[in-house]
Design a protein around this motif. Sequence first.
Motif, PDB file in Angstrom:
ATOM      1  N   ILE A 584       5.858 -69.755  -5.700  1.00 41.55           N
ATOM      2  CA  ILE A 584       4.578 -70.130  -5.094  1.00 41.55           C
ATOM      3  C   ILE A 584       4.172 -69.131  -4.003  1.00 41.55           C
ATOM      4  CG2 ILE A 584       4.814 -72.605  -5.576  1.00 41.55           C
ATOM      5  CD1 ILE A 584       5.759 -72.985  -2.693  1.00 41.55           C
ATOM      6  N   ARG A 585       4.877 -67.973  -3.936  1.00 43.18           N
ATOM      7  CA  ARG A 585       4.570 -67.023  -2.865  1.00 43.18           C
ATOM      8  C   ARG A 585       3.143 -66.533  -2.951  1.00 43.18           C
ATOM      9  NH1 ARG A 585       4.649 -61.493  -2.364  1.00 43.18           N
ATOM     10  NH2 ARG A 585       5.616 -61.192  -4.409  1.00 43.18           N
ATOM     11  N   LYS A 586       2.646 -66.290  -4.145  1.00 46.65           N
ATOM     12  CA  LYS A 586       1.306 -65.716  -4.297  1.00 46.65           C
ATOM     13  C   LYS A 586       0.212 -66.647  -3.768  1.00 46.65           C
ATOM     14  CE  LYS A 586       0.833 -67.355  -9.100  1.00 46.65           C
ATOM     15  NZ  LYS A 586       0.583 -66.941 -10.482  1.00 46.65           N
ATOM     16  N   TYR A 587       0.520 -67.935  -3.696  1.00 50.64           N
ATOM     17  CA  TYR A 587      -0.474 -68.889  -3.185  1.00 50.64           C
ATOM     18  C   TYR A 587      -0.493 -68.934  -1.652  1.00 50.64           C
ATOM     19  CZ  TYR A 587      -0.080 -70.505  -8.015  1.00 50.64           C
ATOM     20  OH  TYR A 587      -0.043 -70.570  -9.372  1.00 50.64           O
ATOM     21  N   HIS A 588       0.563 -68.407  -1.020  1.00 50.49           N
ATOM     22  CA  HIS A 588       0.709 -68.587   0.429  1.00 50.49           C
ATOM     23  C   HIS A 588       1.007 -67.286   1.157  1.00 50.49           C
ATOM     24  CE1 HIS A 588       0.685 -72.853  -0.479  1.00 50.49           C
ATOM     25  NE2 HIS A 588       1.685 -72.674  -1.325  1.00 50.49           N
ATOM     26  N   GLU A 589       0.671 -66.161   0.524  1.00 47.10           N
ATOM     27  CA  GLU A 589       0.942 -64.869   1.143  1.00 47.10           C
ATOM     28  C   GLU A 589       0.171 -64.691   2.453  1.00 47.10           C
ATOM     29  OE1 GLU A 589       2.181 -61.807  -2.424  1.00 47.10           O
ATOM     30  OE2 GLU A 589       0.049 -62.167  -2.069  1.00 47.10           O
ATOM     31  N   LYS A 590      -1.081 -65.125   2.500  1.00 43.44           N
ATOM     32  CA  LYS A 590      -1.880 -64.970   3.721  1.00 43.44           C
ATOM     33  C   LYS A 590      -1.312 -65.816   4.857  1.00 43.44           C
ATOM     34  CE  LYS A 590      -6.203 -63.809   1.373  1.00 43.44           C
ATOM     35  NZ  LYS A 590      -7.621 -64.224   1.132  1.00 43.44           N
ATOM     36  N   THR A 591      -0.867 -67.008   4.523  1.00 46.53           N
ATOM     37  CA  THR A 591      -0.279 -67.880   5.548  1.00 46.53           C
ATOM     38  C   THR A 591       0.982 -67.243   6.115  1.00 46.53           C
ATOM     39  OG1 THR A 591      -1.123 -69.834   4.408  1.00 46.53           O
ATOM     40  CG2 THR A 591       0.616 -70.199   6.023  1.00 46.53           C
ATOM     41  N   TYR A 592       1.821 -66.696   5.216  1.00 49.20           N
ATOM     42  CA  TYR A 592       3.057 -66.068   5.681  1.00 49.20           C
ATOM     43  C   TYR A 592       2.749 -64.840   6.529  1.00 49.20           C
ATOM     44  CZ  TYR A 592       7.813 -64.338   5.788  1.00 49.20           C
ATOM     45  OH  TYR A 592       9.039 -63.909   6.229  1.00 49.20           O
ATOM     46  N   ALA A 593       1.760 -64.066   6.107  1.00 48.70           N
ATOM     47  CA  ALA A 593       1.420 -62.847   6.834  1.00 48.70           C
ATOM     48  C   ALA A 593       0.915 -63.159   8.242  1.00 48.70           C
ATOM     49  CB  ALA A 593       0.362 -62.062   6.060  1.00 48.70           C
ATOM     50  N   ASP A 594       0.053 -64.185   8.367  1.00 53.62           N
ATOM     51  CA  ASP A 594      -0.442 -64.575   9.688  1.00 53.62           C
ATOM     52  C   ASP A 594       0.687 -65.099  10.569  1.00 53.62           C
ATOM     53  OD1 ASP A 594      -3.094 -63.852   9.475  1.00 53.62           O
ATOM     54  OD2 ASP A 594      -3.760 -65.785   8.703  1.00 53.62           O
ATOM     55  N   MET A 595       1.548 -65.893   9.980  1.00 55.34           N
ATOM     56  CA  MET A 595       2.692 -66.421  10.728  1.00 55.34           C
ATOM     57  C   MET A 595       3.559 -65.288  11.251  1.00 55.34           C
ATOM     58  SD  MET A 595       6.246 -66.859  10.428  1.00 55.34           S
ATOM     59  CE  MET A 595       6.516 -66.771   8.678  1.00 55.34           C
ATOM     60  N   LYS A 596       3.861 -64.317  10.374  1.00 59.44           N
ATOM     61  CA  LYS A 596       4.751 -63.209  10.748  1.00 59.44           C
ATOM     62  C   LYS A 596       4.099 -62.326  11.821  1.00 59.44           C
ATOM     63  CE  LYS A 596       8.732 -61.216   9.702  1.00 59.44           C
ATOM     64  NZ  LYS A 596       8.747 -60.176  10.746  1.00 59.44           N
TER      65      LYS A 596
END
Length: 637
Positions: A584-596
């Motif tokens: 499910i990474r492709k669905y949440h890449e933007k969320t992970y990027a902002d978090m990081k």
Amino acid sequence: MLEGIVQIGRALLENKSLIDNLIKELPTTDKKGNPYHVLKLKFSEENLELDVSEEMDSDTVKKYLYIGTADGPNSPQWYASNHKITYFLSETLFNLTNIDFGEPLNQKLKHIFEKFYIDLGSDIKSKYRYALDLSYLDPNVNVRKLYEEYSEQNKGDNKEFLKVLEKEFEKILIKNYGTKLSEFGLFVIYIDGEPLSKYEEYKQKVLKYKSSSKKRKTSSKKENRKDLRCNICGSTENLTDDLKKMKIKYYTNDKITFASELDKNKFYKNMVICQNCLNAILAAETYLDNKLKTKLGDLDLYIFPHFIYGEPLDKSELDLVVDKIINSYNIVKNLKSVKEFEEKIFGITDENRYFLVNFMFFKKSQQATKIRRFIKDVPLFIFNKIAGASKNAREIVEKAIQMNYETYIDLQKIYYLIPVKINAREVTEYKYILDFYENLLTFKPIEKETLIGKFIEAAKVIYLQKNGYNIKKDSLEFYILNSNMLVKFLEKMGNLKGGNTLDTSKLNVKEDIKNYISTMGYDEQQSAMFLLGVLIGEIGNSQYKKYNSDKKPILNKLNFNGIDKSKIIKLANEVFAKLEQEKIRKYHEKTYADMKRLLDENLENWKLNKNENLFYILSGYSYATIKTIMKGETENE
């Protein structure tokens, strides 16, 4: 404290006698609404009969002069009406024979005791030495034989024999009257066809016992002139420092460090009061139990007014004020809607009278009442303030999750959001919860870090299903959401200050996530942890669907003792790997990027402690999970 209580007592005594004001209220129906009955033990010269026909009503306690039990855990119990049968089966008649009521009542009581009670032995304490001879009610019951059989198995423990007597007595009730002890709300003694409580000699002894105290003896005229004045009204007449008649323990009189000059003979300097003020306190204490006693969670509480000016003239005026206070409190204790509050709240002041409200948390210990916390001089607008803050906090949460949410923060809800250790419904660790309520009601600051630590403690209770707490262990997700609502409630009340909200325009996450962060007022570090929690929530949602189980392995990555800064990077990497694993990474890449990005920018100057880190991670997890739950419910509808 005592000033407000004495004000109440004076109003009560304005139109009614002290003995009328000592009458305690009892419930007249059981939980199902069935009326309780009065059980009458009717003694005559030759017979003992039971009468179970009378139903209780609001006048029953007055009719039979029910004033509770005698003062003190070791005091002889001699009152002629009681809400339990126990004393009548053992000590009451014996104790009555030791009181001088004058003739002929003395002779009647002596005859009844000698005829209808059995002496179980001189080696037994008088409290348990005598037993009602149940053979007068059922010839097949031999009390002495019952005691002999009991004592063979329970040597030296005569107290428990009362339970044996009660069981035998109840068997007689079931057999002859088709009723049980639980169906009676009051037990009374009759003598020759009349309740003993109606005898004038009995009434006078009750009044003397309840009101009289040892008068304070002075060692010199100088002491009398300088020291001995009523601590409440200043009177020098009829003074006493023997305050054992008072049910509530207002001051310490058993620790030498509290005595004047560290002299055990000078406790009297702590408090000396006159008979008039003592009578007012006794009347008020009964009124507190009858009208002003309530609960907050598992905590017992009295709420009573303190009149700054315009004291009530009589009981009717006092009742009017009290009813309005208790009504307002009960609404904000269990707030169903602010509309309900607005419709039912009463104006509780007028131009001729002004008062504040006192909250007294207490614990009943045997027959004494110990004060746990006294919160004084709470302004009347507190009820409106709580209702308004609750409304605002709910609106914030609804806006944040973009869904209807039917929960309100009220005084009762707060109790079940802050972990308290309990044992058999008895609170054993109560300092923090009482500190919290005191700060809330008096608009003092509440330490946010400590509060969040309590939230994490509760989360651990829920996740690990720990027993011995007041926390409901059904839903971690909704507990965390309600905890966030409590934070917003406290900000609106003025107990907490809000922080600097993150500018969400710089984020690339979905609009609903931006909306939540900005609405809840999270700063950069809080937002970073929130986004990490959202990702954990999405992994959990995927695992829930895959395994069709409430268990979500991703939660095992969280340390419910808190997550310090050094563990955050490791957790972020593990979350990335799990996104890949669940595909499910492709669905949440933007969320992970902002978090990081937020994490990297703030890591060197990280201010959140380990509990705050975990709390905001759980807030993100809660958000992602609840959105999925509510979306599923909407689709089902």
